[in-house]
Design an enzyme around this catalytic site. Structure first.
Site, PDB file in Angstrom:
ATOM      1  N   THR A   1      -1.417  -1.451  -4.283  1.00 37.20           N
ATOM      2  CA  THR A   1      -2.832  -1.076  -4.196  1.00 37.20           C
ATOM      3  C   THR A   1      -3.039   0.291  -4.844  1.00 37.20           C
ATOM      4  O   THR A   1      -2.147   1.145  -4.839  1.00 37.20           O
ATOM      5  CB  THR A   1      -3.316  -1.045  -2.743  1.00 37.20           C
ATOM      6  OG1 THR A   1      -2.603  -0.031  -2.022  1.00 37.20           O
ATOM      7  CG2 THR A   1      -3.106  -2.385  -2.070  1.00 37.20           C
TER       8      THR A   1
ATOM      9  N   GLY B   1       2.507  -2.315   4.727  1.00 39.11           N
ATOM     10  CA  GLY B   1       1.635  -1.183   5.034  1.00 39.11           C
ATOM     11  C   GLY B   1       1.357  -1.134   6.521  1.00 39.11           C
ATOM     12  O   GLY B   1       2.159  -1.604   7.325  1.00 39.11           O
ATOM     13  N   GLY B   2       0.207  -0.576   6.870  1.00 39.26           N
ATOM     14  CA  GLY B   2      -0.161  -0.442   8.270  1.00 39.26           C
ATOM     15  C   GLY B   2      -1.322  -1.339   8.646  1.00 39.26           C
ATOM     16  O   GLY B   2      -1.643  -2.307   7.940  1.00 39.26           O
ATOM     17  N   ASP B   3      -1.973  -0.998   9.755  1.00 42.09           N
ATOM     18  CA  ASP B   3      -3.066  -1.828  10.258  1.00 42.09           C
ATOM     19  C   ASP B   3      -4.227  -1.920   9.270  1.00 42.09           C
ATOM     20  O   ASP B   3      -4.856  -2.970   9.143  1.00 42.09           O
ATOM     21  CB  ASP B   3      -3.566  -1.266  11.596  1.00 42.09           C
ATOM     22  CG  ASP B   3      -2.532  -1.424  12.705  1.00 42.09           C
ATOM     23  OD1 ASP B   3      -1.910  -2.496  12.782  1.00 42.09           O
ATOM     24  OD2 ASP B   3      -2.345  -0.474  13.488  1.00 42.09           O
TER      25      ASP B   3
ATOM     26  N   ASN C   1       0.866  -1.179   0.000  1.00 40.92           N
ATOM     27  CA  ASN C   1       0.000   0.000   0.000  1.00 40.92           C
ATOM     28  C   ASN C   1       0.904   1.230   0.000  1.00 40.92           C
ATOM     29  O   ASN C   1       1.452   1.607   1.040  1.00 40.92           O
ATOM     30  CB  ASN C   1      -0.898   0.001   1.235  1.00 40.92           C
ATOM     31  CG  ASN C   1      -1.783   1.242   1.298  1.00 40.92           C
ATOM     32  OD1 ASN C   1      -1.749   2.096   0.422  1.00 40.92           O
ATOM     33  ND2 ASN C   1      -2.574   1.340   2.355  1.00 40.92           N
ATOM     34  N   PRO C   2       1.086   1.878  -1.138  1.00 36.10           N
ATOM     35  CA  PRO C   2       2.084   2.962  -1.226  1.00 36.10           C
ATOM     36  C   PRO C   2       1.735   4.197  -0.408  1.00 36.10           C
ATOM     37  O   PRO C   2       2.620   5.002  -0.115  1.00 36.10           O
ATOM     38  CB  PRO C   2       2.120   3.280  -2.728  1.00 36.10           C
ATOM     39  CG  PRO C   2       0.806   2.811  -3.258  1.00 36.10           C
ATOM     40  CD  PRO C   2       0.425   1.619  -2.429  1.00 36.10           C
TER      41      PRO C   2
END
Length: 305
Positions: free
Chosen positions: A43, A68-70, A12-13
């Site tokens: 994404t 990426g993150g959560d 996820n950039p």
């Protein structure tokens, strides 16, 4: 003949306010240095990681890596679990703001160390939360891995997502909390745990926790375990604004659970509803409004640790 990729890497950039895009060249270099054979995809919009993970799961990769993150992890898990009887494990290289799921699991937050962890043979089977809802004739279902909440924490999450980009990292969670505090009013919520009687209570928030952390390092459920087949359900009662400001720092150490207006219970099923607007967040993502039912899928997710 080239060796077949064992991993699908979903990046996820925009995670971490663009940290994923910034770190990806180095992460790519690390993966190649470690000899991990992988395919990568980026994404392009909200929800895209769900589609990509679903497709990758059907293609029989050994594991899917969320970079990426959560929120990215949440989407990847939702795509992965949409394929019945899958044998795919989840790997995580954290580049997000909150980093709460990796905190709960003990996965390194440093991307370099997280890449090395992908070579581990160790897997942990963690429980997955299921959210089901229905309102105005529509219904929905969503999985979550870390924590979900209604009331103040959901509205603070909504506020945080609208903040200017100058508010980055954990500070954005604190700013979201205090900005929401100005206009927020505690809500009367109907709560049912497992087969107990329904009760109505005026509350600040109700948090359904699978993992220990949320909100960028807040130790909201210090006794929660990801593989015990139970939620930690925190009901934060009718607390005033000044009292909340005083107690707020305690959530980072987990000592808030001893506050007289905080009640901690354990359950495998939770029902929450209200005649007022009831907004829900899960793993830091806004899910929607309505009445919600929470249940568990025990050991449904295999994670590389």
């Amino acid at each position: 003949m080239p060796q077949k990729a064992v991993a699908k890497v979903i990046v996820n950039p925009v995670a971490g306010c663009g940290a994923s895009a910034k770190h990806w060249p180095h992460i790519k270099q690390q993966l190649e240095k470690l000899g991990i054979k992988y395919d990568v995809v980026f994404t392009e919009r909200v929800g895209h990681a769900i589609e990509l993970a679903r497709e990758a799961t059907k293609q029989h990769y050994r594991y899917i890596v969320a970079v990426g993150g959560d929120g990215t992890i949440n989407e990847v898990v939702n795509g992965l679990l949409s394929v019945p009887d899958h044998q795919v494990a989840l790997g995580v290289v954290n580049t997000g703001t909150g980093s709460d799921f990796v905190r709960s699991l003990g996965i390194p937050r440093n991307p370099d160390r997280a890449c090395h962890h992908l070579l581990s043979d160790k897997r942990i089977k963690v429980d997955v939360g299921v959210i089901e809802w229905g309102i105005n004739g529509t219904s929905g279902k969503r999985y979550f891995v870390n924590a979900a909440g209604v009331g103040f924490d959901a509205e603070a999450t909504e506020t945080r997502r609208k903040l200017p980009k100058i508010f980055r990292g954990p500070v954005s969670y604190v700013v979201g909390v205090f900005k929401t505090l100005v206009a927020y009013r505690n809500k009367r919520i109907k709560i049912k745990l497992d087969e107990t009687d329904e009760r109505h209570k005026k509350v600040l928030s109700v948090i359904v926790a699978n993992g220990k952390y949320f909100g960028g390092g807040m130790k909201v459920a210090p006794d929660a375990h990801l593989a015990d087949q139970l939620f930690e359900v925190l009901t934060i009662g009718d607390i005033g604004k000044f009292e909340l400001v005083q107690a707020f720092p305690r959530v980072y150490k987990g000592t808030h659970v001893t506050h007289p207006k905080v009640k901690v219970e354990r359950a495998s099923k939770v029902d929450l509803s209200s005649v007022e607007r009831l907004l829900l967040q899960a793993d830091g993502e806004i899910i929607g409004e309505g009445a919600f039912r929470f249940s568990l899928l025990p050991g449904a997710l295999s994670v590389i640790v």
